[in-house]
Write an enzyme that holds these catalytic residues in place. Structure first.
Site, mmCIF file in Angstrom:
data_model
loop_
_atom_site.group_PDB
_atom_site.id
_atom_site.type_symbol
_atom_site.label_atom_id
_atom_site.label_comp_id
_atom_site.label_asym_id
_atom_site.label_seq_id
_atom_site.Cartn_x
_atom_site.Cartn_y
_atom_site.Cartn_z
ATOM 1 N N LYS A 142 42.558 9.920 -62.186
ATOM 2 C CA LYS A 142 41.907 9.454 -60.964
ATOM 3 C C LYS A 142 42.967 9.283 -59.881
ATOM 4 O O LYS A 142 44.040 8.724 -60.135
ATOM 5 C CB LYS A 142 41.230 8.111 -61.210
ATOM 6 C CG LYS A 142 40.144 8.143 -62.280
ATOM 7 C CD LYS A 142 38.917 8.882 -61.804
ATOM 8 C CE LYS A 142 37.781 8.757 -62.814
ATOM 9 N NZ LYS A 142 36.611 9.560 -62.409
ATOM 10 N N LYS A 247 27.253 15.694 -64.915
ATOM 11 C CA LYS A 247 27.013 14.579 -65.825
ATOM 12 C C LYS A 247 25.531 14.626 -66.160
ATOM 13 O O LYS A 247 24.698 14.031 -65.464
ATOM 14 C CB LYS A 247 27.371 13.261 -65.145
ATOM 15 C CG LYS A 247 28.860 13.099 -64.862
ATOM 16 C CD LYS A 247 29.088 11.867 -64.015
ATOM 17 C CE LYS A 247 30.534 11.441 -63.954
ATOM 18 N NZ LYS A 247 31.510 12.475 -63.687
HETATM 19 MG MG LIG Z 1 34.565 12.970 -61.054
#
Ligand SMILES: [Mg+2]
Length: 332
Positions: A142, A247
């Site tokens: 991240k 997702k």
């Molecule tokens: Mg992502």
């Protein structure tokens, strides 16, 4: 058929830091459907509100609003504003109706096929090697969480340590602006290990992301921009042909997602919404399939997240066994 719901909670080993903030506990709902013949099907509602799905509270309200005995029409009527609920209920229905022992017996994914999620910033530098030793070859970090200079210094040290055949994905979770995105992409350009930069800008800046994709050699991937099938469809129609991170657990009805992926050559990275094995196994058996035209075998799956949790039962146990452990948290 009879519908029952139980809530689960899982603490992260350490809080997960993203550009959306700090996340310390995964909460979700298991779904159990039972038909008159006694057959059962399990599903999972794993909302990710900071990512654009409904909240857990809205998902609980959905469970409470559904009739105790429901049919497919009740499931198909679940509103598009409840994409995790659409996934959880339809996958439970599908599992019951199309129970295929060959599919439910698929072996769990092996580390080489899974991208392992590293901590943000300097934390990644000590974290990648044990995961490499376990077999992971693709990593994800991240960015856009802390200060730019410190993050870029940590990134430089990380790519300097990674073996040449390792691959690294950077995920900004939409937290960069045009200038910082350019700074990252300039740095990525000299590191061929970087597979792609994920969601540099907020979903509202779609045209700017198209421009960034043309300007720099590193591939871009959309994630927040394609959180649901409706958004994926829109981005495809507007000309996005880069990588998309899907997702499935929060993307809406899986039957519709499967149909779209079979009809369009989308370059997909299937990815976890930090769901349990219940949703993951369904996705593995019913969505991550070679007949989906866009599935490239060299794209590691974004499912290397088990090491973020300290309760392996949620990763390993059968849906029926997990269900039994949640008797105290039934949603009435
Ligand atoms: Mg992502």
């Amino acid at each position: 058929m009879r519908a029952e719901f139980r809530e689960y909670r899982r603490a992260f080993r350490r809080p997960l830091m993203t550009a959306h903030g700090v996340w310390s506990e995964r909460r979700g709902i298991l779904v159990k459907l039972t038909d008159a013949a006694g057959r059962t099907g399990y599903g999972e509602i794993a909302p990710l509100p900071w990512f654009g799905s409904e909240t857990l509270e809205a998902a609980i309200a959905l469970c409470q609003s559904l009739p105790e005995f429901l049919d497919l029409a009740d499931i198909r009527a679940i509103a598009p504003t409840l994409p995790a609920g659409q996934f959880g209920l339809e996958s439970a229905w599908d599992s019951l109706m199309q129970h295929d022992p060959r599919k439910s017996d698929l072996p769990d994914w092996e580390p080489p096929h899974l991208s392992a999620l590293l901590p943000a910033g300097e934390g990644a530098i000590s974290a990648w090697k044990p995961l490499w030793d376990r077999g992971h070859r693709t990593f994800k970090q991240k960015i856009g969480v802390g200060e730019l200079a410190a993050e870029q210094a940590a990134f430089a040290e990380l790519v300097g340590q990674l073996p040449p055949r390792a691959r690294l994905r950077l995920d900004a979770n939409g937290g960069l602006d045009w200038d910082t995105a350019c700074r990252w992409l300039e740095q990525c350009a000299v590191h061929p290990q970087v597979e792609f930069l994920e969601q540099p800008l907020a979903p509202s800046q779609f045209d700017a992301m198209l421009k960034l994709a043309e300007r720099f050699p590193t591939s871009l991937a959309l994630d927040e921009s394609v959180a649901t099938l409706a958004q994926l469809r829109t981005c495809w129609q507007r000309g996005w042909r880069g990588v998309v991170v899907i997702k499935a657990a929060i993307a809406g009805f899986p039957s519709q997602l499967r149909a779209f992926c079979q009809q369009h050559p989308v370059d997909i990275v299937w990815s976890s919404a930090l769901e349990t094995a219940v949703a993951r196994r369904y996705i593995q058996a019913h969505l991550v399939q070679p007949e989906n035209s866009g599935n490239r075998p060299d794209r590691a799956l974004g499912y290397g997240v088990a090491h973020w949790f300290c309760d392996p039962a949620f990763e390993q146990d059968s849906a029926a066994a997990l269900w039994q452990t949640l008797t105290a948290s039934a949603i009435a």
